[in-house]
Design a protein around this motif. Structure first.
Motif, PDB file in Angstrom:
ATOM      1  N   VAL A  23       0.843  -1.205   0.000  1.00 42.62           N
ATOM      2  CA  VAL A  23       0.000   0.000   0.000  1.00 42.62           C
ATOM      3  C   VAL A  23       0.878   1.255   0.000  1.00 42.62           C
ATOM      4  O   VAL A  23       0.667   2.192  -0.768  1.00 42.62           O
ATOM      5  CB  VAL A  23      -0.939  -0.011   1.224  1.00 42.62           C
ATOM      6  N   ALA A  24       1.928   1.244   0.839  1.00 46.06           N
ATOM      7  CA  ALA A  24       2.804   2.414   0.953  1.00 46.06           C
ATOM      8  C   ALA A  24       3.532   2.680  -0.358  1.00 46.06           C
ATOM      9  O   ALA A  24       3.562   3.817  -0.844  1.00 46.06           O
ATOM     10  CB  ALA A  24       3.805   2.192   2.076  1.00 46.06           C
ATOM     11  N   ILE A  25       4.074   1.640  -0.948  1.00 40.77           N
ATOM     12  CA  ILE A  25       4.831   1.816  -2.195  1.00 40.77           C
ATOM     13  C   ILE A  25       3.912   2.262  -3.322  1.00 40.77           C
ATOM     14  O   ILE A  25       4.258   3.110  -4.138  1.00 40.77           O
ATOM     15  CB  ILE A  25       5.569   0.511  -2.562  1.00 40.77           C
ATOM     16  N   ASN A  26       2.710   1.711  -3.323  1.00 38.82           N
ATOM     17  CA  ASN A  26       1.733   2.101  -4.335  1.00 38.82           C
ATOM     18  C   ASN A  26       1.415   3.591  -4.225  1.00 38.82           C
ATOM     19  O   ASN A  26       1.296   4.291  -5.224  1.00 38.82           O
ATOM     20  CB  ASN A  26       0.469   1.283  -4.145  1.00 38.82           C
TER      21      ASN A  26
ATOM     22  N   VAL B  21      -7.014  -0.957   9.273  1.00 36.48           N
ATOM     23  CA  VAL B  21      -7.005  -0.255  10.567  1.00 36.48           C
ATOM     24  C   VAL B  21      -5.718   0.562  10.715  1.00 36.48           C
ATOM     25  O   VAL B  21      -5.745   1.726  11.128  1.00 36.48           O
ATOM     26  CB  VAL B  21      -7.140  -1.277  11.734  1.00 36.48           C
ATOM     27  N   VAL B  22      -4.583  -0.033  10.324  1.00 38.69           N
ATOM     28  CA  VAL B  22      -3.304   0.682  10.419  1.00 38.69           C
ATOM     29  C   VAL B  22      -3.323   1.927   9.529  1.00 38.69           C
ATOM     30  O   VAL B  22      -2.898   3.007   9.944  1.00 38.69           O
ATOM     31  CB  VAL B  22      -2.129  -0.251  10.037  1.00 38.69           C
ATOM     32  N   VAL B  23      -3.837   1.781   8.310  1.00 38.38           N
ATOM     33  CA  VAL B  23      -3.906   2.927   7.390  1.00 38.38           C
ATOM     34  C   VAL B  23      -4.781   4.025   7.997  1.00 38.38           C
ATOM     35  O   VAL B  23      -4.429   5.210   7.975  1.00 38.38           O
ATOM     36  CB  VAL B  23      -4.464   2.493   6.010  1.00 38.38           C
ATOM     37  N   TYR B  24      -5.901   3.614   8.590  1.00 36.02           N
ATOM     38  CA  TYR B  24      -6.812   4.587   9.209  1.00 36.02           C
ATOM     39  C   TYR B  24      -6.092   5.357  10.319  1.00 36.02           C
ATOM     40  O   TYR B  24      -6.105   6.590  10.356  1.00 36.02           O
ATOM     41  CB  TYR B  24      -8.032   3.860   9.779  1.00 36.02           C
ATOM     42  N   ILE B  25      -5.413   4.608  11.198  1.00 37.43           N
ATOM     43  CA  ILE B  25      -4.704   5.241  12.321  1.00 37.43           C
ATOM     44  C   ILE B  25      -3.599   6.165  11.793  1.00 37.43           C
ATOM     45  O   ILE B  25      -3.439   7.295  12.247  1.00 37.43           O
ATOM     46  CB  ILE B  25      -4.120   4.172  13.263  1.00 37.43           C
ATOM     47  N   PHE B  26      -2.874   5.688  10.772  1.00 35.64           N
ATOM     48  CA  PHE B  26      -1.798   6.483  10.176  1.00 35.64           C
ATOM     49  C   PHE B  26      -2.357   7.794   9.620  1.00 35.64           C
ATOM     50  O   PHE B  26      -1.834   8.880   9.883  1.00 35.64           O
ATOM     51  CB  PHE B  26      -1.124   5.667   9.073  1.00 35.64           C
TER      52      PHE B  26
END
Lengths: 301, 222
Positions: free
Chosen positions: A45-48, A243-248
């Motif tokens: 997700v991050a690299i994208n 969930v991690v993306v949301y928190i980030f």
């Protein structure tokens, strides 16, 4: 064929039944798999997102077209028309040799150095900004421009782009490596879990084989078990990643506001969900296959 | 028909369990296999049930030579044979009904058809009222009968029992033997291994007497 389908349904029902009896155990194993898979998913997700960034960056590539000293006025205007009509070019600016010299003079503190030149050594030039940031397309454009009438040299200013692209390439390679390692971890976890289940059902397997169960029949429930763990793990991985993306995104909101941008990580897409579940299920299935086969071949002489 | 032709069996790193054994059992016969423990009775039964393969010689069951079959084909031979194991091999994690259901599941029979057959098998051994009971709650004789129900539920043409009356008292043992007679009367080939003196055996039944792995002429005990 009918029997084959019946036996598959039977195996699936048996596994679902057993898993629901030990729901907590099934959940915990799936959670281990989910956490393991969530890390590569987050990396992806991050690299994208970074890849998207190069696409819509406010940075742009720049191409300088230097003209021959002997290029005629007619050739120059023909070239200008060609460039204006080219859809691959976003904007262009003509920098005459006189203007270039002025700019050069400005950059030197001691103007006399420039004045001492007998004649203007600088060529006329076009500064263009292309639509694309794709390296391949830029190279094609460069070749195309070099072949044009009156053009001396085409210089591609892509240093920063090169750096970013090679950074993304490196990140992708690292991600593949990590994904490989985590896949290995997954194989270990699922093999071990399936082996434990086989041990728990050892008597049933032994009796079944003595009264005529084939290897495929004996193995089948474990294949479903492995596949099921993979599937559940894949779904949990996406939930964890989301969930991690949301928190980030929540925690960088003040930061991006301060920089007046609206950067945020994208959530994993449906495509990522399907791919993750498929890969995890296949890994689960294969791990279970090899673990169960090893046991069955040993117990059946 | 079951034919043994000069069959020997040697387990790796062990003595010869069977040496040069030849005999024929016709369809619908009732046969006793006798001998002391260690004489090779269990090995003989395992060879008939296609659980073991001979080291040399031919074991022919329903026109198929077990010695020459590929491992992958052995399960299909085993399915045609009902086996009552010496130690029952009942599964204690499920009730009587589901114990009897196992061979049918292996044959791909489930649902209503399976239910009908399972109840018929339990009825035949007198355990129909215990279908929901766990095997651990059954008496020794009942466990033996449950094992028989499991062996006959897929309607095999050959029924094999290894020491079925070994741990039972006289009354139970007679019950069990009558059950086997009943199966023989409906055309099933029945092979029973026993180390008991064959007190009540009717002379018409064939007896295979084993001594240290060899077939010996039957000694008529006084």
């Amino acid at each position: 064929m009918n029997i084959w389908i019946t036996q598959h349904l039977q195996a699936m029902k048996q596994v679902l039944h057993r898993s629901s009896i030990n729901a907590m155990h099934t959940f915990l194993i799936s959670l281990v798999i989910g956490v393991t898979l969530a890390l590569p998913v987050l990396g992806y997700v991050a690299i994208n997102n970074l890849g998207d960034l190069t696409g819509k960056a406010d940075k742009e590539a720049q191409i300088s077209i230097f003209l021959r000293q002997d290029a005629s006025e007619a050739a120059k205007s023909a070239l200008r028309q060609l460039l204006e009509g080219n859809p691959a070019i976003k904007s262009m600016e003509f920098v005459s040799k006189e203007k270039a010299l002025e700019q050069l003079e400005d950059s030197f503190a001691d103007a006399t150095l420039i004045e001492s030149l007998q004649h203007n050594p600088l060529p006329d030039a076009f500064q263009i900004i292309p639509q694309t940031l794709e390296m391949d397309q830029l190279r094609t454009l460069q070749t195309e421009l070099e072949s044009m009438e009156g053009v001396q040299e085409v210089v591609l200013d892509t240093d920063w782009l090169n750096r970013l692209n090679s950074f993304i390439l490196l990140a992708k390679q690292i991600l593949w490596l990590i994904t490989g390692l985590f896949a290995l971890l997954l194989v270990t976890v699922i093999s071990n879990t399936v082996r434990m289940q086989i041990m728990a059902q050892r008597e049933e397997i032994e009796v079944s084989q003595l009264i005529g169960a084939t290897a495929a029949f004996t193995r089948r429930p474990f294949l479903y078990l492995g596949g099921l763990y993979g599937l559940f793990g894949g779904i949990l991985a996406i939930i964890i990643a989301a969930v991690v993306v949301y928190i980030f995104n929540q925690s960088i909101a003040p930061l991006t506001a301060a920089y007046q941008t609206n950067f945020s990580l994208n959530y994993p897409t449906l495509k990522v969900l399907v791919a993750t579940c498929a890969v995890a299920s296949v890994i689960g299935l294969l791990s279970a296959y090899f673990t169960a086969s090893k046991f069955i071949n040993k117990s059946m002489r | 028909m079951i034919v043994f032709d000069q069959v020997s069996k040697r387990y790796p790193g062990s003595h010869d369990a069977l040496i040069d054994v030849s005999f024929t059992i016709n369809d619908g016969e009732m046969v006793y296999v006798t001998g002391h423990s260690g004489a090779g009775k269990s090995t003989l039964l395992k060879l008939i049930a296609a659980i073991e393969r001979p080291t040399s010689g031919a074991v022919i069951i329903n026109q198929q030579n077990i010695a020459k079959l590929k491992s992958a084909n052995l399960p299909f031979v085993r399915r045609k044979i009902g086996m009552v194991f010496q130690d029952h091999k009942l599964l204690f994690d499920r009730n009587c009904y589901h114990n009897v259901a196992l061979p049918l599941a292996i044959n791909g029979i489930t649902g209503a058809e399976a239910g009908k057959r399972i109840r018929a098998a339990l009825d035949k051994v007198g355990l129909l009222n215990k279908e929901k009971a766990m095997p651990i709650t059954l008496s020794g004789g009942e466990q033996q009968r449950l094992a028989i129900a499991r062996a006959v539920v897929s309607r095999p043409s050959i029924l094999i029992a290894d020491e079925p009356t070994g741990h039972l008292d006289r009354n139970y043992a007679d019950d069990i033997m009558q059950l086997f007679s009943a199966f023989q009367q409906v055309g099933v080939t029945v092979i029973v291994a026993t180390h008991d003196a064959l007190g009540k055996t009717t002379p018409k039944n064939k007896v295979l007497q084993l001594q240290q792995g060899r077939l010996v002429p039957l000694e008529v005990s006084a």
